[in-house]
Design an enzyme around this catalytic site. Structure first.
Site, mmCIF file in Angstrom:
data_model
loop_
_atom_site.group_PDB
_atom_site.id
_atom_site.type_symbol
_atom_site.label_atom_id
_atom_site.label_comp_id
_atom_site.label_asym_id
_atom_site.label_seq_id
_atom_site.Cartn_x
_atom_site.Cartn_y
_atom_site.Cartn_z
ATOM 1 N NE ARG A 32 -3.425 2.570 2.507
ATOM 2 C CZ ARG A 32 -4.484 2.800 3.279
ATOM 3 N NH1 ARG A 32 -4.942 1.855 4.070
ATOM 4 N NH2 ARG A 32 -5.089 3.963 3.241
ATOM 5 C CG ASN A 49 -11.144 -1.239 -1.080
ATOM 6 O OD1 ASN A 49 -12.260 -1.155 -1.557
ATOM 7 N ND2 ASN A 49 -10.823 -0.688 0.079
ATOM 8 C CB CYS A 85 -18.115 -0.053 0.084
ATOM 9 S SG CYS A 85 -17.085 1.395 0.405
ATOM 10 C CG HIS A 114 -13.898 3.616 -3.093
ATOM 11 N ND1 HIS A 114 -12.625 3.207 -2.775
ATOM 12 C CD2 HIS A 114 -14.672 3.236 -2.037
ATOM 13 C CE1 HIS A 114 -12.633 2.593 -1.597
ATOM 14 N NE2 HIS A 114 -13.871 2.605 -1.130
ATOM 15 C CE1 TYR A 134 -11.141 5.904 -1.164
ATOM 16 C CE2 TYR A 134 -13.342 5.959 -0.217
ATOM 17 C CZ TYR A 134 -12.023 5.535 -0.171
ATOM 18 O OH TYR A 134 -11.596 4.760 0.861
#
Length: 454
Positions: free
Chosen positions: A90, A144, A164, A194, A252
């Site tokens: 990440r 995700n 989500c 998102h 997002y």
């Protein structure tokens, strides 16, 4: 009832355990199996989960295992919450796109594609093993990027629904601002994972139908007029934009509406990945305390708020009585009693915002696109409810991102530099050949250990 959580060593898991324990009348779990290859981490997280169950007086058993096949054997539902490559991957996803002038984010843009390429093959392997060991199990995907992962699962014929926490988080925020019961609040929530907008907020009248009915006056104009600044701060966008849209975009959308400003911010501040890694280290230290028997307050800073409530509601609906297709208009989130069984007796219904096949709901998208909208959920799966027509401002962006997601899934399934480049070129935040070329090389270089074809 036997539930398995793949990625059970996640620091999110105590949130799940707390929800399962607190909401055991909704979802009576006999055995919760936490599956994770990291035995040391699993022992810390699993120990806290057991203490949470004990504190709440939950009679269920919590089993810890590193054996995926044994963990999913006989499961009624399998929850996926894994991170291929861990927090280290990440951190890379949030760093190298910035070098090319693009937002660094783990689910959006080039970083999101990298995560999809690492994740889809692993998830599909897990799903095939679930199908062999427990063919009737439902797969609930919280991993995700949810749209792409869920599309991969559904396209391969798995019994899957994507989940989500954005919708339930907004529902709870609106309910608090209105001073009302969250269960009575329904949302006109539409888009892709998102990439969503709330275009309406309704509260079921006292004594009236449950929030699955969509009745009541739209209170979003009131919320924007009285709490616009608060809502704008929550989603990281200017108040004037929310007022102009007459809607509340998801957090997002800031990566699209304020892309360049966000890139400047990200270059100047430590990454969210670095912050999360620090929080996780602190959480694991807390979880090691044998006296801790509840989820710590620090977990709220990790993200995933209300994940357990959403997961319990969805899993209970998938494992409950059959749900017939509902033709009621509107777009909502919540629950209620809106149907009857074969003998005419009321049976519980569940309308919940989930990720599932479009199936004509948004007419400008193909049927096999995965969308995030309120759906009627039952043992037959999730069936999207009708959505009122969308404005061109939304349809254009949704269509382009949905097309990118199709290209991203193709790259994840078949590999190859050309497919990665094509997906990046098709993303609205990239869309320039020189930038897409640089990002393609960077993505492959930083993810080579996770790409079988590289």
């Amino acid at each position: 009832m036997r539930l398995a959580v793949v990625g059970g060593g996640s620091t999110y898991t105590p949130e799940l355990a707390e929800g399962f324990a607190r909401l055991r009348d909704t979802l009576p779990v006999d055995e919760l199996v936490l599956v994770d290859p990291d035995r040391e981490r699993l022992a810390l997280v699993g120990g806290l989960a057991r203490r949470i169950f004990a504190r709440r007086g939950h009679p269920g058993r919590i089993t810890l295992t590193g054996d995926l096949d044994a963990g999913v054997e006989g499961a009624d539902a399998v929850l996926l919450q894994l991170r291929v490559g861990g927090q280290a991957a990440r951190q890379e996803d949030e760093r190298w796109p910035l070098e090319c002038g693009c937002v660094g984010q783990e689910t959006t843009g080039a970083g999101g594609l990298a995560k999809a390429l690492r994740t889809v093959p692993v998830v599909l392997d897990i799903a095939e093993r679930v199908r062999r060991r427990s063919p009737h199990a439902w797969i609930v995907d919280f991993t995700n990027p949810v749209s792409i992962v869920t599309r991969a699962l559904l396209t391969a014929g798995h019994r899957a629904v994507g989940l989500c926490n954005v919708a339930i988080g907004l529902q709870r925020r609106f309910a608090a601002l209105l001073g009302t019961d969250p269960a009575a609040v329904s949302l006109d929530h539409v888009g892709l994972n998102h990439l969503t907008w709330v275009r309406g907020v309704r509260v079921a009248p006292s004594g009236g139908p449950g929030p699955g009915g969509g009745e009541g006056q739209d209170l979003l104009p009131k919320l924007l007029a009285e709490h616009g600044e608060t809502l704008a701060d929550a989603v990281g966008l200017p108040h004037a934009l929310l007022a102009r849209l007459g809607a509340v975009p998801s957090y997002y959308l800031r990566y699209y509406y304020r892309h360049d400003a966000v890139v400047r911010e990200q270059r100047e501040k430590p990454s969210r990945a670095a912050e999360v890694a620090g929080i996780e280290r602190e959480l694991l230290e807390l979880y090691a305390d044998p006296a801790l028997d509840h989820k710590p307050e620090l977990l709220s800073r990790r993200g995933g708020a209300y994940y357990s409530e959403a997961a319990v509601a969805l899993t209970a609906a998938l494992l409950g009585p059959a749900v017939p297709r509902r033709a009621a208009p509107g777009a909502v989130t919540g629950g209620g009693t809106d149907r009857s069984g074969a003998d005419g007796t009321p049976a519980p219904a569940r309308v919940q915002v989930v990720n599932t096949f479009n199936e004509g709901t948004l007419p400008f998208l193909p049927d096999d696109a995965v969308i995030e909208v309120p759906a009627q959920v039952g043992p037959g799966g999730a069936r999207p409810l009708p959505v009122r027509p969308l404005e061109p401002l939304y349809t254009g962006l949704i269509a382009q991102v949905a097309a990118y997601e199709r290209l991203a899934l193709d790259a994840a399934l078949r590999g190859g530099r050309d497919r990665v480049f094509t997906a990046l070129l098709g993303h609205p935040l990239i869309g320039q050949t020189d930038r897409a070329e640089r990002l393609t090389d960077a993505l492959i270089a930083h993810n080579r250990d996770h790409l079988a074809w590289a």
